[in-house]
Each structure stands twice: as C-alpha cells, then as structure tokens.
Design a protein around this motif. Structure first.
Motif, PDB file in Angstrom:
ATOM      1  N   MET A   1     115.313 -30.728  25.428  1.00  0.00           N
ATOM      2  CA  MET A   1     114.772 -31.701  24.525  1.00  0.00           C
ATOM      3  C   MET A   1     115.673 -31.789  23.296  1.00  0.00           C
ATOM      4  SD  MET A   1     111.768 -31.543  21.752  1.00  0.00           S
ATOM      5  CE  MET A   1     112.817 -30.433  20.908  1.00  0.00           C
ATOM      6  N   LEU A   2     116.010 -32.995  22.917  1.00  0.00           N
ATOM      7  CA  LEU A   2     116.804 -33.275  21.737  1.00  0.00           C
ATOM      8  C   LEU A   2     115.981 -34.159  20.828  1.00  0.00           C
ATOM      9  CD1 LEU A   2     119.665 -33.388  20.258  1.00  0.00           C
ATOM     10  CD2 LEU A   2     119.928 -35.561  21.439  1.00  0.00           C
ATOM     11  N   LYS A   3     115.866 -33.753  19.572  1.00  0.00           N
ATOM     12  CA  LYS A   3     115.109 -34.548  18.608  1.00  0.00           C
ATOM     13  C   LYS A   3     115.948 -34.705  17.348  1.00  0.00           C
ATOM     14  CE  LYS A   3     110.960 -34.729  15.846  1.00  0.00           C
ATOM     15  NZ  LYS A   3     109.851 -34.006  15.293  1.00  0.00           N
ATOM     16  N   LYS A   4     116.154 -35.950  16.934  1.00  0.00           N
ATOM     17  CA  LYS A   4     116.823 -36.210  15.657  1.00  0.00           C
ATOM     18  C   LYS A   4     115.784 -35.991  14.556  1.00  0.00           C
ATOM     19  CE  LYS A   4     119.664 -39.512  13.173  1.00  0.00           C
ATOM     20  NZ  LYS A   4     120.280 -40.853  13.231  1.00  0.00           N
ATOM     21  N   LEU A   5     116.173 -35.230  13.550  1.00  0.00           N
ATOM     22  CA  LEU A   5     115.244 -34.889  12.482  1.00  0.00           C
ATOM     23  C   LEU A   5     115.221 -35.963  11.403  1.00  0.00           C
ATOM     24  CD1 LEU A   5     116.073 -31.080  12.195  1.00  0.00           C
ATOM     25  CD2 LEU A   5     114.244 -32.180  13.492  1.00  0.00           C
ATOM     26  N   ASP A   6     114.055 -36.133  10.789  1.00  0.00           N
ATOM     27  CA  ASP A   6     113.877 -37.118   9.725  1.00  0.00           C
ATOM     28  C   ASP A   6     114.695 -36.795   8.481  1.00  0.00           C
ATOM     29  OD1 ASP A   6     112.091 -38.514  11.322  1.00  0.00           O
ATOM     30  OD2 ASP A   6     110.333 -37.524  10.478  1.00  0.00           O
ATOM     31  N   THR A   7     115.191 -35.581   8.382  1.00  0.00           N
ATOM     32  CA  THR A   7     115.985 -35.167   7.230  1.00  0.00           C
ATOM     33  C   THR A   7     117.431 -35.651   7.318  1.00  0.00           C
ATOM     34  OG1 THR A   7     116.164 -33.036   8.354  1.00  0.00           O
ATOM     35  CG2 THR A   7     114.599 -33.172   6.544  1.00  0.00           C
ATOM     36  N   SER A   8     117.796 -36.337   8.404  1.00  0.00           N
ATOM     37  CA  SER A   8     119.128 -36.930   8.520  1.00  0.00           C
ATOM     38  C   SER A   8     119.267 -38.020   7.466  1.00  0.00           C
ATOM     39  CB  SER A   8     119.324 -37.544   9.909  1.00  0.00           C
ATOM     40  OG  SER A   8     119.282 -36.562  10.903  1.00  0.00           O
ATOM     41  N   GLU A   9     120.481 -38.134   6.905  1.00  0.00           N
ATOM     42  CA  GLU A   9     120.728 -39.188   5.912  1.00  0.00           C
ATOM     43  C   GLU A   9     122.221 -39.466   5.826  1.00  0.00           C
ATOM     44  OE1 GLU A   9     119.204 -37.440   2.289  1.00  0.00           O
ATOM     45  OE2 GLU A   9     121.079 -36.418   1.908  1.00  0.00           O
ATOM     46  N   ALA A  10     122.569 -40.730   5.647  1.00  0.00           N
ATOM     47  CA  ALA A  10     123.960 -41.160   5.501  1.00  0.00           C
ATOM     48  C   ALA A  10     124.819 -40.519   6.587  1.00  0.00           C
ATOM     49  CB  ALA A  10     124.470 -40.871   4.098  1.00  0.00           C
ATOM     50  N   ASN A  11     125.831 -39.711   6.188  1.00  0.00           N
ATOM     51  CA  ASN A  11     126.728 -39.108   7.181  1.00  0.00           C
ATOM     52  C   ASN A  11     126.311 -37.685   7.559  1.00  0.00           C
ATOM     53  OD1 ASN A  11     127.566 -37.866   4.772  1.00  0.00           O
ATOM     54  ND2 ASN A  11     129.641 -37.612   5.549  1.00  0.00           N
ATOM     55  N   ILE A  12     125.078 -37.324   7.256  1.00  0.00           N
ATOM     56  CA  ILE A  12     124.547 -36.013   7.629  1.00  0.00           C
ATOM     57  C   ILE A  12     123.498 -36.210   8.725  1.00  0.00           C
ATOM     58  CG2 ILE A  12     123.310 -33.964   6.852  1.00  0.00           C
ATOM     59  CD1 ILE A  12     124.474 -34.556   4.035  1.00  0.00           C
ATOM     60  N   LEU A  13     123.811 -35.706   9.914  1.00  0.00           N
ATOM     61  CA  LEU A  13     122.905 -35.820  11.048  1.00  0.00           C
ATOM     62  C   LEU A  13     122.315 -34.454  11.352  1.00  0.00           C
ATOM     63  CD1 LEU A  13     125.058 -38.094  13.390  1.00  0.00           C
ATOM     64  CD2 LEU A  13     123.262 -38.785  11.775  1.00  0.00           C
ATOM     65  N   GLU A  14     121.000 -34.432  11.556  1.00  0.00           N
ATOM     66  CA  GLU A  14     120.304 -33.185  11.855  1.00  0.00           C
ATOM     67  C   GLU A  14     119.509 -33.347  13.156  1.00  0.00           C
ATOM     68  OE1 GLU A  14     118.109 -31.585   8.578  1.00  0.00           O
ATOM     69  OE2 GLU A  14     119.665 -32.110   7.135  1.00  0.00           O
ATOM     70  N   ILE A  37     130.469 -41.670  12.439  1.00  0.00           N
ATOM     71  CA  ILE A  37     131.907 -41.544  12.160  1.00  0.00           C
ATOM     72  C   ILE A  37     132.503 -42.924  11.884  1.00  0.00           C
ATOM     73  CG2 ILE A  37     134.152 -40.995  13.180  1.00  0.00           C
ATOM     74  CD1 ILE A  37     132.722 -38.638  14.626  1.00  0.00           C
ATOM     75  N   ASP A  38     132.143 -43.916  12.687  1.00  0.00           N
ATOM     76  CA  ASP A  38     132.657 -45.272  12.489  1.00  0.00           C
ATOM     77  C   ASP A  38     132.260 -45.809  11.117  1.00  0.00           C
ATOM     78  OD1 ASP A  38     133.736 -45.167  15.037  1.00  0.00           O
ATOM     79  OD2 ASP A  38     132.159 -46.424  15.940  1.00  0.00           O
ATOM     80  N   LYS A  39     131.068 -45.503  10.678  1.00  0.00           N
ATOM     81  CA  LYS A  39     130.544 -46.028   9.411  1.00  0.00           C
ATOM     82  C   LYS A  39     131.085 -45.278   8.197  1.00  0.00           C
ATOM     83  CE  LYS A  39     126.226 -47.405   7.235  1.00  0.00           C
ATOM     84  NZ  LYS A  39     124.780 -47.520   7.389  1.00  0.00           N
ATOM     85  N   PHE A  40     131.179 -43.948   8.285  1.00  0.00           N
ATOM     86  CA  PHE A  40     131.514 -43.125   7.125  1.00  0.00           C
ATOM     87  C   PHE A  40     132.876 -42.438   7.206  1.00  0.00           C
ATOM     88  CE2 PHE A  40     126.880 -43.307   7.156  1.00  0.00           C
ATOM     89  CZ  PHE A  40     126.617 -43.692   5.845  1.00  0.00           C
ATOM     90  N   GLY A  41     133.498 -42.446   8.370  1.00  0.00           N
ATOM     91  CA  GLY A  41     134.790 -41.794   8.543  1.00  0.00           C
ATOM     92  C   GLY A  41     134.697 -40.334   8.928  1.00  0.00           C
ATOM     93  N   GLU A  42     133.561 -39.725   8.681  1.00  0.00           N
ATOM     94  CA  GLU A  42     133.327 -38.328   9.053  1.00  0.00           C
ATOM     95  C   GLU A  42     131.825 -38.089   9.154  1.00  0.00           C
ATOM     96  OE1 GLU A  42     135.133 -36.161   5.854  1.00  0.00           O
ATOM     97  OE2 GLU A  42     133.395 -36.379   4.575  1.00  0.00           O
ATOM     98  N   VAL A  43     131.482 -36.951   9.719  1.00  0.00           N
ATOM     99  CA  VAL A  43     130.078 -36.605   9.899  1.00  0.00           C
ATOM    100  C   VAL A  43     129.895 -35.128   9.566  1.00  0.00           C
ATOM    101  CG1 VAL A  43     130.317 -36.072  12.364  1.00  0.00           C
ATOM    102  CG2 VAL A  43     128.106 -36.804  11.493  1.00  0.00           C
ATOM    103  N   LYS A  44     128.700 -34.811   9.089  1.00  0.00           N
ATOM    104  CA  LYS A  44     128.282 -33.424   8.886  1.00  0.00           C
ATOM    105  C   LYS A  44     127.059 -33.221   9.775  1.00  0.00           C
ATOM    106  CE  LYS A  44     129.810 -33.499   4.096  1.00  0.00           C
ATOM    107  NZ  LYS A  44     129.384 -33.410   2.696  1.00  0.00           N
ATOM    108  N   LEU A  45     127.030 -32.098  10.483  1.00  0.00           N
ATOM    109  CA  LEU A  45     125.970 -31.855  11.455  1.00  0.00           C
ATOM    110  C   LEU A  45     125.172 -30.607  11.125  1.00  0.00           C
ATOM    111  CD1 LEU A  45     128.027 -32.478  14.711  1.00  0.00           C
ATOM    112  CD2 LEU A  45     126.363 -34.034  13.689  1.00  0.00           C
ATOM    113  N   LEU A  46     123.879 -30.679  11.340  1.00  0.00           N
ATOM    114  CA  LEU A  46     123.006 -29.510  11.327  1.00  0.00           C
ATOM    115  C   LEU A  46     122.277 -29.525  12.662  1.00  0.00           C
ATOM    116  CD1 LEU A  46     120.797 -28.001   8.642  1.00  0.00           C
ATOM    117  CD2 LEU A  46     119.759 -28.567  10.832  1.00  0.00           C
TER     118      LEU A  46
END
Length: 117
Positions: A1-14, A37-46
């Motif tokens: 199971m994969l769930k995207k968290l509501d705490t994701s924002e801008a270039n930070i995906l959780e 990545i296309d939108k912000f040029g980079e991504v930060k992941l949790l």
C-alpha cells in the motif's frame, strides 16, 4: 500500500509505504515525482516505511531506471522507519551519490520534516 501524505507541499513529497506496492501505485509514485521535478527542478522526499516494500519485478525495474535518470534531482531523502537495515542502506548509498539521505526513527518524524525544509 502506498499513500501520499497530506503533509506534502510544493517540492516536498511525503509517502507512507506499507507492505506490497502495486504496479499502479508504483507508476503513480514515479509520475508524481517526475511532475514535481518538472515543476520545481528538484524534489525532496520523506518516506515512512513500516516494513521492506515489495513490488513486482517490472515495478522494481521501473524504479531503478527512474532513480538512475533522476538521482541528481532528488535533493534530500528522509526515511522514517525503525528498521535497522535503513541505516546500512544509508552507509552504502552515501559514497555513491550527492543526494542527502538521512534516516529517522518514527518518533523523529517531525525532525525529518524539519530537516527536509
């Protein structure tokens, strides 16, 4: 199971990953990261891991190809888990990439979010 968290924002995906990941979930994850990545040029992941995530062979191949092509676009990667293997993976990956990878215990989830930002 994969769930995207509501705490994701801008270039930070959780995400929270628990158990097996379906092909559709894997594809959604890669599209989401690519879009960021296309939108912000980079991504930060949790990523919160309860256990070692499993996927079928094609999903694993897709993630490895994606990582090879985009690793330089992942600025920071926070893994929140109590699995001891995560620290070993960090030690293995650190010399191979410029990506900042840190592991945090579940009790340190807020610290992981602070580190990403």
């Amino acid at each position: 199971m994969l769930k995207k968290l509501d705490t994701s924002e801008a270039n930070i995906l959780e995400y929270h990953i628990k158990g097996n990941i379906s092909k559709a979930e894997n594809d959604m994850l890669l599209r989401d990261i690519q879009h960021t990545i296309d939108k912000f040029g980079e991504v930060k992941l949790l990523v919160k891991l309860d256990d070692i995530p499993l996927t079928d062979a094609s999903g694993l191949k897709d993630r490895l190809v994606f990582a090879k092509e985009h690793l330089d676009k992942i600025e920071r990667y926070a893994v929140v888990t109590d699995m001891k293997i995560a620290k070993a993976v960090k030690q293995l990956v650190d010399p191979l990439t410029d990506m900042e990878l840190e592991t945090f215990s579940p009790e340190e989830e807020n610290e992981a979010r602070h580190w990403l930002r």
